[in-house]
Design an enzyme around this catalytic site. Structure first.
Site, PDB file in Angstrom:
ATOM      1  N   CYS A  13      32.755  58.946  17.948  1.00  0.00           N
ATOM      2  CA  CYS A  13      32.745  57.576  17.439  1.00  0.00           C
ATOM      3  C   CYS A  13      33.832  56.770  18.137  1.00  0.00           C
ATOM      4  O   CYS A  13      34.874  57.307  18.507  1.00  0.00           O
ATOM      5  CB  CYS A  13      32.995  57.634  15.944  1.00  0.00           C
ATOM      6  SG  CYS A  13      33.290  56.045  15.173  1.00  0.00           S
ATOM      7  N   ASP A  50      30.784  52.594  26.920  1.00  0.00           N
ATOM      8  CA  ASP A  50      31.224  53.283  28.132  1.00  0.00           C
ATOM      9  C   ASP A  50      30.109  54.018  28.869  1.00  0.00           C
ATOM     10  O   ASP A  50      30.368  55.030  29.507  1.00  0.00           O
ATOM     11  CB  ASP A  50      32.339  54.265  27.753  1.00  0.00           C
ATOM     12  CG  ASP A  50      31.887  55.213  26.647  1.00  0.00           C
ATOM     13  OD1 ASP A  50      30.724  55.087  26.184  1.00  0.00           O
ATOM     14  OD2 ASP A  50      32.665  56.083  26.248  1.00  0.00           O
ATOM     15  N   HIS A  82      30.315  52.255  17.107  1.00  0.00           N
ATOM     16  CA  HIS A  82      31.487  51.937  16.298  1.00  0.00           C
ATOM     17  C   HIS A  82      31.098  50.958  15.201  1.00  0.00           C
ATOM     18  O   HIS A  82      30.016  50.368  15.246  1.00  0.00           O
ATOM     19  CB  HIS A  82      32.655  51.408  17.140  1.00  0.00           C
ATOM     20  CG  HIS A  82      32.362  50.168  17.908  1.00  0.00           C
ATOM     21  ND1 HIS A  82      32.793  49.963  19.183  1.00  0.00           N
ATOM     22  CD2 HIS A  82      31.654  49.048  17.588  1.00  0.00           C
ATOM     23  CE1 HIS A  82      32.381  48.785  19.616  1.00  0.00           C
ATOM     24  NE2 HIS A  82      31.685  48.205  18.658  1.00  0.00           N
ATOM     25  N   HIS A 137      27.415  58.025   9.726  1.00  0.00           N
ATOM     26  CA  HIS A 137      28.854  58.069  10.002  1.00  0.00           C
ATOM     27  C   HIS A 137      29.417  56.642  10.110  1.00  0.00           C
ATOM     28  O   HIS A 137      30.411  56.307   9.473  1.00  0.00           O
ATOM     29  CB  HIS A 137      29.111  58.850  11.295  1.00  0.00           C
ATOM     30  CG  HIS A 137      30.541  58.808  11.757  1.00  0.00           C
ATOM     31  ND1 HIS A 137      31.413  59.851  11.554  1.00  0.00           N
ATOM     32  CD2 HIS A 137      31.247  57.833  12.391  1.00  0.00           C
ATOM     33  CE1 HIS A 137      32.602  59.513  12.052  1.00  0.00           C
ATOM     34  NE2 HIS A 137      32.528  58.287  12.570  1.00  0.00           N
ATOM     35  N   GLU A 138      28.752  55.811  10.905  1.00  0.00           N
ATOM     36  CA  GLU A 138      29.247  54.438  11.114  1.00  0.00           C
ATOM     37  C   GLU A 138      29.216  53.632   9.818  1.00  0.00           C
ATOM     38  O   GLU A 138      30.128  52.847   9.551  1.00  0.00           O
ATOM     39  CB  GLU A 138      28.437  53.724  12.202  1.00  0.00           C
ATOM     40  CG  GLU A 138      28.532  54.374  13.585  1.00  0.00           C
ATOM     41  CD  GLU A 138      29.960  54.588  14.074  1.00  0.00           C
ATOM     42  OE1 GLU A 138      30.840  53.793  13.697  1.00  0.00           O
ATOM     43  OE2 GLU A 138      30.204  55.553  14.812  1.00  0.00           O
ATOM     44  N   HIS A 158      32.266  53.949   7.855  1.00  0.00           N
ATOM     45  CA  HIS A 158      33.328  52.989   8.224  1.00  0.00           C
ATOM     46  C   HIS A 158      33.028  51.611   7.629  1.00  0.00           C
ATOM     47  O   HIS A 158      33.915  50.958   7.096  1.00  0.00           O
ATOM     48  CB  HIS A 158      33.415  52.823   9.739  1.00  0.00           C
ATOM     49  CG  HIS A 158      33.906  54.039  10.466  1.00  0.00           C
ATOM     50  ND1 HIS A 158      35.037  54.722  10.086  1.00  0.00           N
ATOM     51  CD2 HIS A 158      33.426  54.684  11.558  1.00  0.00           C
ATOM     52  CE1 HIS A 158      35.230  55.736  10.924  1.00  0.00           C
ATOM     53  NE2 HIS A 158      34.262  55.743  11.821  1.00  0.00           N
ATOM     54  N   HIS A 190      38.404  58.052   9.595  1.00  0.00           N
ATOM     55  CA  HIS A 190      38.007  59.379  10.059  1.00  0.00           C
ATOM     56  C   HIS A 190      38.666  60.468   9.234  1.00  0.00           C
ATOM     57  O   HIS A 190      39.799  60.327   8.807  1.00  0.00           O
ATOM     58  CB  HIS A 190      38.363  59.557  11.535  1.00  0.00           C
ATOM     59  CG  HIS A 190      37.363  58.914  12.428  1.00  0.00           C
ATOM     60  ND1 HIS A 190      37.677  58.399  13.660  1.00  0.00           N
ATOM     61  CD2 HIS A 190      36.036  58.696  12.253  1.00  0.00           C
ATOM     62  CE1 HIS A 190      36.589  57.889  14.200  1.00  0.00           C
ATOM     63  NE2 HIS A 190      35.579  58.051  13.363  1.00  0.00           N
TER      64      HIS A 190
HETATM   65 ZN   LIG Z   1      30.893  46.429  19.145  1.00  0.00          ZN
HETATM   66 ZN   LIG Z   2      33.878  57.013  13.243  1.00  0.00          ZN
END
Ligand SMILES: [Zn+2]
Ligand SMILES: [Zn+2]
Ligand SMILES: *[C@@H]1O[C@H](CO)[C@@H](O)[C@H](O)[C@H]1NC(C)=O
Ligand SMILES: *[C@@H]1O[C@H](CO)[C@@H](O)[C@H](O)[C@H]1NC(C)=O
Ligand SMILES: *[C@@H]1O[C@H](CO)[C@@H](O)[C@H](O)[C@H]1NC(C)=O
Ligand SMILES: *[C@@H]1O[C@H](CO)[C@@H](O)[C@H](O)[C@H]1NC(C)=O
Ligand SMILES: *[C@@H]1O[C@H](CO)[C@@H](O)[C@H](O)[C@H]1NC(C)=O
Length: 321
Positions: free
Chosen positions: A98, A188, A196, A229-230, A233, A239
């Site tokens: 992440c 990336d 994210h 998972h996201e 957040h 985390h």
């Molecule tokens: Zn973004």
């Molecule tokens: Zn994360």
């Protein structure tokens, strides 16, 4: 020559090495180590294990900081704590993960807490909307993946998620490279950072469209798992150091029908509590004499503690006068 390595763009050098029949560096081991150290530095800075160092930071300080960062990384991710860039650590750094940092860079050593105060929604109904689909899988399948990822969290909390056509709390999109939320959040390409999300009350959740996305079967990264998972957040979780939990930073393939880890459940319930139907069940009835006494006792203790706090406060005020 060795100093050179730190100045020239590493990726350019790797490209040159692959292309050139004669390698320009006599000591290959030293070269590899330098590359790994530089890549590791970038990784540790990016994910909050190390404070930002620059080319002006002294070499000795860099080495010390790097060692600290490695130890912190190994500890957080349940590895052997060697403080060295060993094979295992280098392998781990390369794993897909992440994009959210594991530690808060601005407050030195504190890991992002589950229950970081302020990072939560103040209402039960939270809306979501996909504003940018990937063309790798059908739109409806993507919505199914998001719906089922959100259900993991609504099953263990009083939260309700609604797909909206209007302005959403959680805006979901796929993007490539730099996509408008700062260069440090730029995606990336394939591998490494998968997605994210931003803590409440932002909640926006972005997926790297350079990954190969799948839903439950096939070869690639499972959208449902990463989305769940996201969304953790987006709901306020940081985390987790528990490597078995969903909220651990590195991606894990899950079996169909996977469930949240107890660590994830404890985290999210610390923010939002348990589902309403679970709330009503274990309430003690007032007719039960023994628990009645307990409640009375607890009430009295609370009363006494409050009284002491108020008393001390008044005393302090008097002293200040
Ligand atoms: Zn973004
Ligand atoms: Zn994360
Ligand atoms: C380090 O800090 C400088 C200036 O504060 C910033 O421009 C740069 O992007 C930072 N680098 C990393 C890796 O965070
Ligand atoms: C730690 O090191 C030992 C021996 O080198 C190895 O067998 C073990 O797998 C390592 N533990 C982890 C978590 O990688
Ligand atoms: C990081 O810490 C600073 C200062 O303690 C705080 O203002 C900021 O909100 C924190 N950020 C995150 C993502 O926890
Ligand atoms: C998926 O949604 C996008 C945006 O709403 C739309 O442009 C695209 O045509 C849709 N794809 C399919 C196959 O329906
Ligand atoms: C009262 O509470 C005790 C334990 O707290 C329980 O064993 C008992 O069944 C309860 N009685 C009633 C009438 O609810």
């Amino acid at each position: 020559m060795k100093l050179h390595i730190f100045i020239v763009n590493v990726f350019m050098l790797i490209g040159m090495l692959q292309a050139a029949p004669v390698r320009p560096f006599a000591d290959e081991t030293l070269f590899t180590e330098a590359i790994q150290a530089k890549n590791a530095d970038e990784f540790f800075m990016r994910f909050g294990y190390m404070k930002n160092i620059t080319t002006r930071t002294r070499h000795v300080n860099k080495a010390v900081k790097r060692k600290e960062a490695i130890r912190k990384f190994q500890q957080f991710n349940g590895m052997n704590i060697t403080g060295e860039l060993d094979e295992e650590t280098i392998e781990k750094i390369k794993q897909p993960r992440c994009g959210v940092a594991d530690f808060n860079e601005s407050s030195r050593d504190r890991p992002l807490q589950f229950n970081a105060p302020g990072y939560k929604w103040s209402r039960k109904t939270i809306t979501w909307k996909v504003t940018g689909y990937t063309n790798q899988i059908p739109n409806a399948t993507q919505r199914s993946a998001f719906k089922s990822a959100l259900k993991k969290w609504s099953d263990v909390t009083p939260l309700i998620f609604e797909n909206t056509e209007g302005y959403p709390d959680i805006e979901i999109l796929f993007a490539r490279g730099n996509h408008g939320d700062g260069s440090h959040n730029a995606f990336d390409g394939p591998g490494r950072v998968l997605a994210h999300a931003f803590y409440p009350t932002d909640g926006d959740t972005h997926f790297d469209d350079d990954e190969t996305w799948i839903f439950r079967s096939g070869t690639g990264t499972d959208l449902e798992v990463v989305a769940a998972h996201e969304f953790g957040h987006a709901l306020g979780l940081g985390h987790s150091q528990n490597t078995e939990s969903l909220m651990a930073p590195f991606y894990k393939r899950m079996d169909i029908g996977w469930k949240l880890h107890q660590d994830d459940i404890t985290g999210i319930q610390s923010l939002y509590g348990v589902p309403e139907d679970q709330l009503s069940a274990p309430l003690p009835s007032p007719s039960n004499t023994s628990s009645g006494i307990n409640n009375k006792l607890i009430y009295n203790i609370r009363y006494i503690i409050t009284a002491i706090i108020v008393y001390r406060y008044i005393l302090e005020m008097l002293i200040m006068l």
